[in-house]
Design a protein around this motif. Structure first.
Motif, PDB file in Angstrom:
ATOM      1  N   ALA A 252      -2.805   9.630  -5.047  1.00  0.00           N
ATOM      2  CA  ALA A 252      -2.497   8.258  -4.657  1.00  0.00           C
ATOM      3  C   ALA A 252      -3.303   7.852  -3.428  1.00  0.00           C
ATOM      4  N   ARG A 253      -3.405   8.763  -2.471  1.00  0.00           N
ATOM      5  CA  ARG A 253      -4.161   8.468  -1.251  1.00  0.00           C
ATOM      6  C   ARG A 253      -5.633   8.186  -1.582  1.00  0.00           C
ATOM      7  N   GLN A 254      -6.166   8.894  -2.575  1.00  0.00           N
ATOM      8  CA  GLN A 254      -7.550   8.668  -2.980  1.00  0.00           C
ATOM      9  C   GLN A 254      -7.765   7.268  -3.546  1.00  0.00           C
TER      10      GLN A 254
ATOM     11  N   LYS B 242       0.809  -1.215   0.000  1.00  0.00           N
ATOM     12  CA  LYS B 242       0.000   0.000   0.000  1.00  0.00           C
ATOM     13  C   LYS B 242       0.847   1.271   0.000  1.00  0.00           C
ATOM     14  N   ILE B 243       2.149   1.124   0.108  1.00  0.00           N
ATOM     15  CA  ILE B 243       3.029   2.283  -0.045  1.00  0.00           C
ATOM     16  C   ILE B 243       3.236   2.500  -1.547  1.00  0.00           C
ATOM     17  N   GLY B 244       2.727   3.594  -2.054  1.00  0.00           N
ATOM     18  CA  GLY B 244       2.863   3.883  -3.479  1.00  0.00           C
ATOM     19  C   GLY B 244       4.186   4.533  -3.817  1.00  0.00           C
ATOM     20  N   MET B 245       4.713   5.340  -2.879  1.00  0.00           N
ATOM     21  CA  MET B 245       5.979   6.039  -3.087  1.00  0.00           C
ATOM     22  C   MET B 245       6.723   6.089  -1.761  1.00  0.00           C
ATOM     23  N   VAL B 246       8.032   5.866  -1.816  1.00  0.00           N
ATOM     24  CA  VAL B 246       8.840   5.916  -0.602  1.00  0.00           C
ATOM     25  C   VAL B 246      10.112   6.711  -0.893  1.00  0.00           C
ATOM     26  N   VAL B 247      10.505   7.527   0.062  1.00  0.00           N
ATOM     27  CA  VAL B 247      11.693   8.360  -0.077  1.00  0.00           C
ATOM     28  C   VAL B 247      12.666   8.080   1.066  1.00  0.00           C
TER      29      VAL B 247
ATOM     30  N   VAL C 244       3.791   9.797   5.516  1.00  0.00           N
ATOM     31  CA  VAL C 244       3.742  11.264   5.429  1.00  0.00           C
ATOM     32  C   VAL C 244       2.662  11.656   4.426  1.00  0.00           C
ATOM     33  N   GLU C 245       2.245  12.923   4.493  1.00  0.00           N
ATOM     34  CA  GLU C 245       1.196  13.388   3.588  1.00  0.00           C
ATOM     35  C   GLU C 245       1.675  13.460   2.148  1.00  0.00           C
ATOM     36  N   THR C 246       2.875  14.004   1.967  1.00  0.00           N
ATOM     37  CA  THR C 246       3.404  14.194   0.612  1.00  0.00           C
ATOM     38  C   THR C 246       4.892  13.890   0.596  1.00  0.00           C
ATOM     39  N   ILE C 247       5.423  13.721  -0.606  1.00  0.00           N
ATOM     40  CA  ILE C 247       6.869  13.532  -0.768  1.00  0.00           C
ATOM     41  C   ILE C 247       7.356  14.425  -1.915  1.00  0.00           C
ATOM     42  N   SER C 248       8.661  14.583  -2.023  1.00  0.00           N
ATOM     43  CA  SER C 248       9.243  15.352  -3.117  1.00  0.00           C
ATOM     44  C   SER C 248       9.784  14.404  -4.178  1.00  0.00           C
ATOM     45  N   GLY C 249      10.194  14.959  -5.304  1.00  0.00           N
ATOM     46  CA  GLY C 249      10.700  14.142  -6.394  1.00  0.00           C
ATOM     47  C   GLY C 249      12.206  14.124  -6.498  1.00  0.00           C
TER      48      GLY C 249
ATOM     49  N   VAL D 289      -0.372   5.087   0.191  1.00  0.00           N
ATOM     50  CA  VAL D 289       0.205   6.097   1.067  1.00  0.00           C
ATOM     51  C   VAL D 289       1.627   6.403   0.617  1.00  0.00           C
ATOM     52  N   CYS D 290       2.150   7.517   1.098  1.00  0.00           N
ATOM     53  CA  CYS D 290       3.542   7.893   0.887  1.00  0.00           C
ATOM     54  C   CYS D 290       4.303   7.669   2.182  1.00  0.00           C
ATOM     55  N   ALA D 291       5.571   7.317   2.069  1.00  0.00           N
ATOM     56  CA  ALA D 291       6.330   7.008   3.278  1.00  0.00           C
ATOM     57  C   ALA D 291       7.778   7.451   3.154  1.00  0.00           C
ATOM     58  N   VAL D 292       8.399   7.588   4.305  1.00  0.00           N
ATOM     59  CA  VAL D 292       9.834   7.837   4.431  1.00  0.00           C
ATOM     60  C   VAL D 292      10.447   6.622   5.101  1.00  0.00           C
ATOM     61  N   ASP D 293      11.529   6.091   4.545  1.00  0.00           N
ATOM     62  CA  ASP D 293      12.293   5.055   5.236  1.00  0.00           C
ATOM     63  C   ASP D 293      13.537   5.715   5.810  1.00  0.00           C
ATOM     64  N   ARG D 294      13.569   5.842   7.113  1.00  0.00           N
ATOM     65  CA  ARG D 294      14.646   6.566   7.779  1.00  0.00           C
ATOM     66  C   ARG D 294      15.956   5.791   7.802  1.00  0.00           C
ATOM     67  N   ARG D 295      15.935   4.551   7.345  1.00  0.00           N
ATOM     68  CA  ARG D 295      17.161   3.767   7.260  1.00  0.00           C
ATOM     69  C   ARG D 295      17.918   4.023   5.952  1.00  0.00           C
ATOM     70  N   ALA D 296      17.312   4.773   5.060  1.00  0.00           N
ATOM     71  CA  ALA D 296      17.935   5.109   3.778  1.00  0.00           C
ATOM     72  C   ALA D 296      18.190   6.610   3.714  1.00  0.00           C
ATOM     73  N   ALA D 297      19.240   6.999   2.998  1.00  0.00           N
ATOM     74  CA  ALA D 297      19.594   8.418   2.911  1.00  0.00           C
ATOM     75  C   ALA D 297      20.011   8.769   1.488  1.00  0.00           C
ATOM     76  N   ALA D 298      19.821  10.031   1.138  1.00  0.00           N
ATOM     77  CA  ALA D 298      20.301  10.582  -0.130  1.00  0.00           C
ATOM     78  C   ALA D 298      20.778  11.993   0.144  1.00  0.00           C
ATOM     79  N   SER D 299      21.618  12.519  -0.737  1.00  0.00           N
ATOM     80  CA  SER D 299      22.109  13.886  -0.580  1.00  0.00           C
ATOM     81  C   SER D 299      21.630  14.743  -1.739  1.00  0.00           C
ATOM     82  N   HIS D 300      21.486  16.034  -1.474  1.00  0.00           N
ATOM     83  CA  HIS D 300      20.971  16.974  -2.471  1.00  0.00           C
ATOM     84  C   HIS D 300      21.807  18.240  -2.422  1.00  0.00           C
TER      85      HIS D 300
END
Length: 300
Positions: free
Chosen positions: A192-194, A111-116, A154-159, A198-209
């Motif tokens: 997606a929620r409709q 049910k997680i459609g997107m994860v960051v 979370v409610e939303t995520i970024s790309g 749901v959207c989620a954050v996995d705190r065990r993974a990291a990226a830099s920007h």
């Protein structure tokens, strides 16, 4: 494990190559690289093809922004099958271990459609771990959670760096291209929620920007699209919440006046034009028009 990697390029071949070249050395994840070139002016496509063996290039005749460009790339990825799709900015970096973690999270939670991942800047500072609904918040970045669970909804995520479930895209659809740049991922998050995702954050993974690479445009184009696209977001999801829309119109007028009085005329003009276009329904890409207006020209 297979993953389709979709990355946009616009006059930044060096950044694109620097971002994607490490992925060629991954051992457990097999990345299918899709680079969408948004009508770059130089020899970007030739540079990318020569530096990244096996890359698939999608060449747009015009700059279609983040939303349109990402859609072109995701459409190619969906044709390939059901491998997760990694949207990745060319000013971001992510390790194979982080992608493996995100892939596992999607596999374990259908049910997680997107994860960051957690997103950090070039100095190691936390940028965001998800987002809030832009219809109800001026600052939408989430940086803390009430508990220590590794996966947080979370409610939303970024790309910037997001792993997407293809099944979700097939049900919900791709990005709304009227946004062009900014807020389109928040719009997709609510859609997606409709559909039960749901959207989620996995705190065990990291990226830099590396945010500093885009700094020169942040007081004009970025401001314009952020302000205008909030009004489009309201049209899409809260059309009949007239009080909410009225609040944001008034807020935007006040913001433009504040910026003008504080000696920031370029940003003030960007906000004012964004308000006019948002109210009048002028969406899509407006880069040249916005830049001209912000320097004192007349908006056509």
């Amino acid at each position: 494990m297979n993953v389709s990697v979709v990355l946009l390029n616009w006059n930044a071949a060096e950044d694109t190559i620097t971002c994607l070249r490490p992925l060629l050395a991954w051992r457990q994840v097999r990345p299918f690289l899709i680079v969408v070139d948004n009508a770059s002016e130089g020899d970007d496509v030739a540079q990318i093809e020569s530096s990244l063996p096996g890359v698939q290039i999608v060449q747009n005749a015009t700059n279609e922004g983040f939303s349109g460009g990402s859609n072109r790339g995701m459409a190619v990825a969906l044709i390939q099958g059901d491998a997760p799709i990694l949207l990745l900015n060319n000013d971001a970096m992510i390790e194979e271990t982080a992608v493996l973690r995100l892939i596992q999270t999607l596999a374990e939670n259908p049910k997680i459609g997107m994860v960051v991942p957690q997103l950090f800047d070039e100095d190691g500072g936390l940028v965001a771990v998800g987002g809030k609904n832009p219809a109800f918040h001026t600052q939408t970045r989430v940086k803390t959670f009430p508990n220590s669970d590794p996966v947080q909804v979370v409610e939303t995520i970024s790309g910037t760096a997001v792993l997407i479930q293809p099944a979700m895209l097939r049900q919900v659809g791709l990005l709304d291209e009227r946004f062009f740049f900014s807020t389109e991922m928040a719009d997709l998050s609510l859609r997606a929620r409709q559909h039960g995702f749901v959207c989620a954050v996995d705190r065990r993974a990291a990226a830099s920007h590396t945010i500093s690479r885009s700094a020169p445009l942040r007081n004009s184009l970025y401001v314009y699209y952020i302000v205008r696209n909030r009004l489009l977001f309201l049209r899409n999801h809260y059309r009949w919440r007239l009080g909410l829309r009225g609040f944001w119109w008034a807020y935007t007028v006040a913001l433009a006046l504040k910026l003008r009085l504080s000696g920031e005329p370029v940003t003030a003009r960007a906000v004012w034009l964004a308000l006019q276009d948002g109210v009048n329904g002028r969406f899509g890409g407006q880069n040249e028009r916005v830049l001209a207006y912000c320097q004192g020209g007349i908006a056509g």
